[in-house]
Design an enzyme around this catalytic site. Structure first.
Site, short mmCIF file in Angstrom:
data_model
loop_
_atom_site.label_atom_id
_atom_site.label_comp_id
_atom_site.label_asym_id
_atom_site.label_seq_id
_atom_site.Cartn_x
_atom_site.Cartn_y
_atom_site.Cartn_z
N LEU A 125 6.83 3.04 1.36
CA LEU A 125 7.76 1.91 1.43
C LEU A 125 8.86 2.15 2.45
O LEU A 125 9.42 3.25 2.55
CB LEU A 125 8.36 1.66 0.05
CG LEU A 125 7.31 1.40 -1.04
CD1 LEU A 125 7.99 1.18 -2.39
CD2 LEU A 125 6.43 0.20 -0.70
N SER A 133 4.37 1.21 8.43
CA SER A 133 4.07 2.56 7.93
C SER A 133 3.44 3.41 9.02
O SER A 133 3.53 4.64 8.99
CB SER A 133 3.08 2.46 6.76
OG SER A 133 3.65 1.72 5.73
N GLY A 151 4.88 -10.28 4.24
CA GLY A 151 5.65 -10.18 5.48
C GLY A 151 4.94 -10.86 6.64
O GLY A 151 3.71 -10.77 6.78
N GLU A 152 5.74 -11.51 7.48
CA GLU A 152 5.20 -12.22 8.65
C GLU A 152 4.64 -11.24 9.69
O GLU A 152 3.89 -11.63 10.58
CB GLU A 152 6.34 -13.04 9.29
CG GLU A 152 5.87 -14.06 10.29
CD GLU A 152 7.02 -14.84 10.91
OE1 GLU A 152 8.20 -14.64 10.52
OE2 GLU A 152 6.73 -15.65 11.79
N LYS A 153 4.99 -9.97 9.57
CA LYS A 153 4.43 -8.97 10.50
C LYS A 153 2.90 -9.04 10.52
O LYS A 153 2.27 -8.88 11.54
CB LYS A 153 4.91 -7.58 10.05
CG LYS A 153 4.04 -6.45 10.45
CD LYS A 153 4.69 -5.59 11.48
CE LYS A 153 3.81 -4.53 12.09
NZ LYS A 153 2.70 -4.06 11.34
N MET A 170 0.85 -1.19 0.00
CA MET A 170 0.00 0.00 0.00
C MET A 170 0.89 1.25 0.00
O MET A 170 0.45 2.33 0.37
CB MET A 170 -0.94 -0.02 1.20
CG MET A 170 -1.89 -1.22 1.14
SD MET A 170 -3.42 -1.00 2.02
CE MET A 170 -2.81 -0.80 3.68
N GLY A 222 11.19 -2.77 5.61
CA GLY A 222 10.47 -4.06 5.58
C GLY A 222 10.06 -4.41 4.15
O GLY A 222 10.23 -5.54 3.69
N HIS A 223 9.52 -3.42 3.42
CA HIS A 223 9.13 -3.67 2.03
C HIS A 223 10.36 -4.00 1.17
O HIS A 223 10.30 -4.86 0.29
CB HIS A 223 8.47 -2.42 1.43
CG HIS A 223 7.14 -2.08 2.03
ND1 HIS A 223 6.95 -0.94 2.77
CD2 HIS A 223 5.96 -2.72 2.00
CE1 HIS A 223 5.69 -0.89 3.16
NE2 HIS A 223 5.06 -1.96 2.72
O1 PAF Z 1 -0.16 -5.81 3.55
C1 PAF Z 1 -0.57 -4.90 2.80
O2 PAF Z 1 0.12 -3.89 2.53
C2 PAF Z 1 -1.97 -5.00 2.19
O3 PAF Z 1 -2.85 -5.62 3.07
C3 PAF Z 1 -1.97 -5.71 0.82
C4 PAF Z 1 -1.52 -7.15 0.93
C5 PAF Z 1 -1.08 -4.94 -0.14
C6 PAF Z 1 -3.39 -5.71 0.25
O4 PAF Z 1 -3.89 -4.42 0.10
#
Ligand code: PAF
Length: 291
Positions: free
Chosen positions: A33, A188, A149-151, A30, A36-37
């Site tokens: 970033l 975030s 992510g496991e978070k 979403m 973690g991303h």
């Molecule tokens: O984990 C996220 O950022 C959201 O839930 C996802 C998987 C992108 C779906 O909108």
């Protein structure tokens, strides 16, 4: 890096990658970033030839309009980070692009009972919103492998069920939670913490670690959870839930199970933090004792 904003261009990109017989790795996000991303992207790059990231703040998974409005949107910064990370493409659809008929009458993918427990009980409809958008994104991107992510451990469980129950062929890869040096899970939402809250925030992870130690030390699940909730409230948190569940169905457990998980959601002022910790019990046979 190709910046793709509409579905026809995404389909063209996917066809060209298929033509080159390259394996596609996908990281749905979403935006906003963070490290973690980047770890998810790095994982995808090790498992695929071309990595595509999506950035879409999915309204369907927000039950609180203020939370949706407040969600950080940082497109320019995100594109710079993705470019530097060397991803092949980024998909940035608008809301009408993904939901051309609006949200009210859309066909949704029901996340089932798993989606109503714990985080799903605290945020009704959230996991159905996640399952719906992830299904759409998987259909559009057709990834060979998708990384999560496991978070967001319960989200991972929902997506595993989604893939299994709807016979999807995508492979799922799960990256461990990325943490600040003091243990705070990177999210975030951390940017909303003021300096004092940021100092307090690692208590969420500490509560889980203390609870895991308490279980390992032979204390009952009930006493452990009560102690951890009490400790966290003393640190200034309003605890939404602090629970022990199995790692597949996310059903709350009153006794130790071989693959268990501690989960927490707690608020510090207006900021809601979630975290979790796997609690693997090495000797399931010892579970017979009445814990
Ligand atoms: O984990 C996220 O950022 C959201 O839930 C996802 C998987 C992108 C779906 O909108």
């Amino acid at each position: 890096m190709q910046v793709i904003r509409d579905i026809p261009e995404l389909r063209d990109w996917r066809e060209s990658v298929a033509f080159d017989a390259r394996r596609v790795g996908f990281v749905p996000t979403m935006g906003n970033l963070h490290a973690g991303h980047l770890a998810l992207i790095d994982h995808a790059q090790r498992r695929a030839d071309a990595v595509i990231v999506s950035i879409f703040v999915n309204p369907l998974q927000f039950e609180d309009p203020d939370d949706l409005a407040r969600y950080p949107r940082t497109e320019e910064h995100d594109l710079e980070r993705l470019e530097r990370a060397g991803v092949a493409a980024v998909f940035l659809p608008t809301e009408p692009e993904l939901y051309p008929h609006g949200q009210d009458e859309i066909v949704r993918v029901d996340a089932g009972p798993l989606g109503d427990r714990l985080e799903g009980a605290a945020r009704p409809g959230h996991f159905t919103g996640v399952a719906t958008v992830v299904t759409k994104l998987f259909n559009l991107v057709q990834p060979d492998v998708a990384v999560f992510g496991e978070k967001d451990a319960q989200q991972v469980a929902v997506i595993r069920r989604l893939v299994a129950d709807l016979d999807m062929t995508v492979e799922l890869a799960i990256e461990p939670t990325h943490r600040e040096p003091d243990g705070l899970a990177i999210s975030s939402r951390n940017r909303f913490l003021d300096a004092e809250q940021r100092r307090q925030a690692p208590a969420v992870h500490r509560a889980l670690k203390r609870a895991a130690e308490s279980l390992a030390g032979g204390h009952t699940v009930a006493a452990t959870l009560a102690g951890a909730r009490h400790w966290l409230s003393q640190q200034g948190f309003a605890v939404d839930y602090l629970a022990y569940c199995d790692d597949e169905r996310f059903e709350e457990q009153t006794r130790l199970v071989p693959h268990g998980r501690l989960l927490v959601a707690a608020r510090l002022g207006g900021v809601r933090l979630i975290d979790n910790l796997a609690v693997h019990t090495p000797h399931p046979t010892s579970l017979e004792s009445d814990r």
